[in-house]
Design an enzyme around this catalytic site. Structure first.
Site, PDB file in Angstrom:
ATOM      1  N   TYR A 113      44.490  69.315  -0.490  1.00  0.00           N
ATOM      2  CA  TYR A 113      45.738  68.551  -0.572  1.00  0.00           C
ATOM      3  C   TYR A 113      46.569  68.917  -1.796  1.00  0.00           C
ATOM      4  O   TYR A 113      47.640  68.355  -2.000  1.00  0.00           O
ATOM      5  CB  TYR A 113      45.421  67.055  -0.654  1.00  0.00           C
ATOM      6  CG  TYR A 113      45.421  66.357   0.682  1.00  0.00           C
ATOM      7  CD1 TYR A 113      44.397  66.580   1.590  1.00  0.00           C
ATOM      8  CD2 TYR A 113      46.422  65.465   1.025  1.00  0.00           C
ATOM      9  CE1 TYR A 113      44.380  65.928   2.807  1.00  0.00           C
ATOM     10  CE2 TYR A 113      46.412  64.806   2.243  1.00  0.00           C
ATOM     11  CZ  TYR A 113      45.386  65.044   3.125  1.00  0.00           C
ATOM     12  OH  TYR A 113      45.373  64.397   4.322  1.00  0.00           O
ATOM     13  N   ASP A 137      29.587  66.538   7.757  1.00  0.00           N
ATOM     14  CA  ASP A 137      29.433  66.483   9.226  1.00  0.00           C
ATOM     15  C   ASP A 137      28.330  65.480   9.608  1.00  0.00           C
ATOM     16  O   ASP A 137      28.499  64.665  10.517  1.00  0.00           O
ATOM     17  CB  ASP A 137      29.184  67.873   9.837  1.00  0.00           C
ATOM     18  CG  ASP A 137      28.333  68.771   8.963  1.00  0.00           C
ATOM     19  OD1 ASP A 137      28.037  68.389   7.814  1.00  0.00           O
ATOM     20  OD2 ASP A 137      27.932  69.853   9.423  1.00  0.00           O
ATOM     21  N   LYS A 152      30.483  69.199   1.355  1.00  0.00           N
ATOM     22  CA  LYS A 152      29.983  70.292   2.204  1.00  0.00           C
ATOM     23  C   LYS A 152      29.505  71.389   1.235  1.00  0.00           C
ATOM     24  O   LYS A 152      29.939  72.548   1.283  1.00  0.00           O
ATOM     25  CB  LYS A 152      31.134  70.779   3.114  1.00  0.00           C
ATOM     26  CG  LYS A 152      30.743  71.779   4.162  1.00  0.00           C
ATOM     27  CD  LYS A 152      30.159  71.158   5.400  1.00  0.00           C
ATOM     28  CE  LYS A 152      29.658  72.226   6.341  1.00  0.00           C
ATOM     29  NZ  LYS A 152      28.976  71.713   7.530  1.00  0.00           N
ATOM     30  N   ASP A 189      40.292  61.567   3.585  1.00  0.00           N
ATOM     31  CA  ASP A 189      41.365  61.281   4.533  1.00  0.00           C
ATOM     32  C   ASP A 189      40.785  61.110   5.938  1.00  0.00           C
ATOM     33  O   ASP A 189      41.069  60.134   6.642  1.00  0.00           O
ATOM     34  CB  ASP A 189      42.352  62.459   4.500  1.00  0.00           C
ATOM     35  CG  ASP A 189      43.541  62.233   5.402  1.00  0.00           C
ATOM     36  OD1 ASP A 189      44.010  61.088   5.472  1.00  0.00           O
ATOM     37  OD2 ASP A 189      44.001  63.197   6.041  1.00  0.00           O
TER      38      ASP A 189
END
Ligand code: NAD
Length: 361
Positions: A125, A225, A192, A249
């Protein structure tokens, strides 16, 4: 009578109508607020040639507190997100999104009580982007090829994902401090790091170090995930989640889905000495002017604001009124009914009026 001045940004799409109703609900609690109304977004672009005029930033810097409706961001082209710019310009680095179920909502789950803490200023972002076909993009691709030995296709666009120790430390600290103040038991860092070792890996390593300073709060981490699956299967295992910007988000909307939808998910963006309250949802342009969208997310953002102002009793009054109207299910918007075609569906105005009448009882 002491009036607190609050910057009010009505926003785009359904923003102005929801803002007006929210102000009425907040004022019905008896709190004394002087609203300083400033425009950002499409109206400001039309009238002033920029979607984020300086006077908006000046007003928030002066008042230190703002309530904002959602603002439209054109997809793919057009101006950059005003929401992202506001958070970055004012360094509103912590995004807080409490997600709890109110009895009566339409959801597969009950008793959800999660808190999302999203980093607001960096990650993908950050707005560091290189457009396909531009000279600077060819240069950056050449440099990356040279420095990393990896091959990026020449016809690529490139977005950069910076994650720093400084920003990770302060967001994780915010999550732990929130946990302590609000009697929460556990903070889960989401990442991640198995794939993005130098950005998410740094986020995780930094989060672990900060966690050592808070031995009374349990700390754990989850790969994003897996986190998505876990939240859908067993959300009751989680408490406070701290995430880099993009995952924050996405998981915010997932959690909004757990508690009955975007129509009831409130939020706040904190800096060191400034705060901006806004719903999680966007400007829902297809509902603009239709008296259809749910005012709850914005009203509950107002509840967060009242708590921040130290107006606990008035915040309780407003939140209880919202909760009661949802529980009764008689005067609620389409998203809280079993079918949008239900003849008993209420408009935004009628739902806000029902909330006000509960406050005044
Ligand atoms: P959105 O949140 O506006 O709408 C998605 C869907 O959620 C809607 O079609 C509707 O079905 C439902 N929804 C949203 N708010 C609701 C409400 N109050 N009551 C009932 N249902 C509601 O997301 P979008 O369509 O992806 O985005 C529209 C615009 O809003 C885009 O320009 C986007 O960039 C912007 N946006 C702004 C913010 C912000 O201002 N903070 C946040 C997200 C999106």
């Amino acid at each position: 009578m002491v009036y607190k001045t609050v910057t009010l940004i009505p926003g785009d799409g359904v923003g102005p109508e929801l803002t007006e109703l929210t102000v009425k609900c907040i004022e019905a609690t008896g709190v004394k607020i002087a609203w300083e109304v400033v425009d950002a977004g499409e109206k400001a672009l039309k009238l002033e040639g920029t979607p984020l005029p300086k006077k908006v930033l000046d007003s928030i810097r002066k008042n230190k507190i703002a309530l904002k409706g959602p603002i439209t961001t054109p997809v793919g082209t057009g101006f950059r997100s005003v929401n992202v710019s506001l958070r970055r310009e004012l360094d509103l680095y912590s995004c807080l999104r409490p997600c709890r179920t109110y009895p009566g909502v339409r959801s597969r789950y009950d008793k959800i009580d999660l808190v999302i803490v999203r980093e607001n200023t960096e990650d993908l972002y950050a707005g560091i982007e290189f457009e396909q076909g531009k000279e600077a993009t060819a240069e950056i691709i050449d440099q990356i090829d040279k420095l990393s030995g990896s091959k990026i296709r020449k016809d690529s666009g490139v977005s950069i994902k910076p994650i720093s120790i400084f920003c990770t430390e302060r967001i994780v600290k915010f999550a732990f401090e929130y946990a302590i103040k609000n009697n929460r038991k556990k903070v889960t860092a989401v990442h991640k790091a198995n794939i993005m070792k130098y950005s998410d890996g740094l986020f995780l390593a930094t989060a672990r170090k900060v966690a050592e300073r808070y031995p009374d709060i349990k700390f754990e981490d989850r790969i994003v995930d897996n986190m998505c699956m876990q939240l859908v299967q067993k959300p009751e295992l989680y408490d406070v989640l701290v995430l880099p910007n993009l995952y924050g988000d996405i998981i915010s909307d997932l959690c909004a889905g757990l508690i009955g939808g975007l129509g009831i998910a409130p939020g706040a963006n904190f800096g060191d000495d400034m705060v901006l309250f806004e719903p999680v949802h966007g400007s829902a342009p297809k509902y603009k002017g239709l008296n259809k969208s749910n005012p709850t997310a914005m009203i509950l953002s107002g509840v967060l604001m009242l708590r921040y102002l130290g107006e606990e009793a008035k915040a309780d009054k407003l939140e209880n009124a919202v909760s009661e109207v949802i529980r009764e299910g008689k005067t609620v918007t389409y998203d809280l009914k079993n079918s949008p075609a239900d003849p008993g569906v209420a408009g935004s105005k009628e739902m806000a009026a029902a909330i006000i009448s509960k406050i005044k009882k």
